[in-house]
Design a protein around this motif. Sequence first.
Motif, PDB file in Angstrom:
ATOM      1  N   UNK A 109       0.841  -1.202   0.000  1.00 31.38           N
ATOM      2  CA  UNK A 109       0.000   0.000   0.000  1.00 31.38           C
ATOM      3  C   UNK A 109       0.870   1.244   0.000  1.00 31.38           C
ATOM      4  N   UNK A 110       1.917   1.202   0.815  1.00 28.55           N
ATOM      5  CA  UNK A 110       2.820   2.355   0.916  1.00 28.55           C
ATOM      6  C   UNK A 110       3.477   2.665  -0.428  1.00 28.55           C
ATOM      7  N   UNK A 111       3.856   1.627  -1.147  1.00 31.69           N
ATOM      8  CA  UNK A 111       4.581   1.854  -2.414  1.00 31.69           C
ATOM      9  C   UNK A 111       3.656   1.792  -3.622  1.00 31.69           C
ATOM     10  N   UNK A 112       2.354   1.973  -3.384  1.00 34.72           N
ATOM     11  CA  UNK A 112       1.366   1.828  -4.461  1.00 34.72           C
ATOM     12  C   UNK A 112       1.721   2.633  -5.713  1.00 34.72           C
ATOM     13  N   UNK A 113       2.250   3.841  -5.514  1.00 34.15           N
ATOM     14  CA  UNK A 113       2.567   4.701  -6.658  1.00 34.15           C
ATOM     15  C   UNK A 113       3.522   4.014  -7.640  1.00 34.15           C
TER      16      UNK A 113
END
Lengths: 213, 213
Positions: free
Chosen positions: A128-132
């Motif tokens: 989720x944190x690295x979704x970008x």
Amino acid sequence: MTQTENVKRKRGRPPKTANNDFRDTRQELIKVGLSVLTERGYSYTGIDEILRKAGVPKGSFYHYFDNKESFGRILIEAYGRYFAGKLDRWFQDRTLTPLQRLDAFVEDAKAGMKRFEYRRGCLIGNLGQEMTALPEGFRALLQDVFRDWERRTEELLAEAQEAGEISPDVQCEQMSHFFWIGWEGAVLRAKLDQSPKPLDRFAEGFRSLLRGV
Amino acid sequence: MTQTENVKRKRGRPPKTANNDFRDTRQELIKVGLSVLTERGYSYTGIDEILRKAGVPKGSFYHYFDNKESFGRILIEAYGRYFAGKLDRWFQDRTLTPLQRLDAFVEDAKAGMKRFEYRRGCLIGNLGQEMTALPEGFRALLQDVFRDWERRTEELLAEAQEAGEISPDVQCEQMSHFFWIGWEGAVLRAKLDQSPKPLDRFAEGFRSLLRGV
């Protein structure tokens, strides 16, 4: 079977069919993939590293998976299922009251993070944190996992409410959402601080909210 | 100065000394570094990409920084300071009550995330999440930043308590820790859901806790 026969048996695992080999290797890659992604996320992780750790010859990855993205999808789903099973184990333990079950889950999470020296967090939180930086298709999968965990948590809270353990004013759906928002932050911070305290602090505040303080 | 003189002035920036050039380029690299790390974290980010985005010739990075790690340290400190300034701007706005200031900060964060289409989160949260893959020396820096933000938040809560806006039972230090644990989780989830709702949901629960529900 006599003892002699026993001694004569080949050591190690019984011989496997080619099909079993395929399944075992695939499972091993998933297992290693889960541990690596739980530590470090997806973007930074190379397939080569996972193959090396799994002891699978370099280059044979595509024998088992279409590509890194499809491997990632399989890992998200596998982790979601694994963790849902863990939630059920705690949340459906009828020997405890509903709130005691939540506490038991928190204690288990603390023990788990300590066991891996606070290197491993939550695979879904990491991604989720690295979704970008991830394939856009991962978004819906990650959201589905959160929704699933939230639904299980909501059921627990509803049981706690029925049992009179939490305030009748608590909106169980909203509160389970609040739990998973904050819990992921607590796991992140526990990794950073290499300490169980953030998990305790968050759980403590959450319990106050449930009680109506 | 007459209008003619004004017109005669060269367009664009005034000529710079070599020293100014150095400083400008360094600042530009920091600016681009901050935006990239806020989107995607450290591990996955290559120096080449930052140089390209900053329009600085490939290979000249070491002219400005010792190595990627020292660049990372500078970015953590720069972001920590930038964000502390933002907190001060909201938390010390005497035209609002203390709790209104907290709300104003939340609204500003929501607007900021929307402006960047939920691609950018918190640089400190991103790096905290990937701590396992980072140089060990980053840990203390990231913790310092959180402690600094928490101290500023604690002061705001103490003011709110003095003003009678929050329950006298609230432990301001513990509660500011709780805020930053959960807030980072909310930013993570807002990125995933591409929505301000997780920020609202967390802020709402936090306010209930402050009120003593």
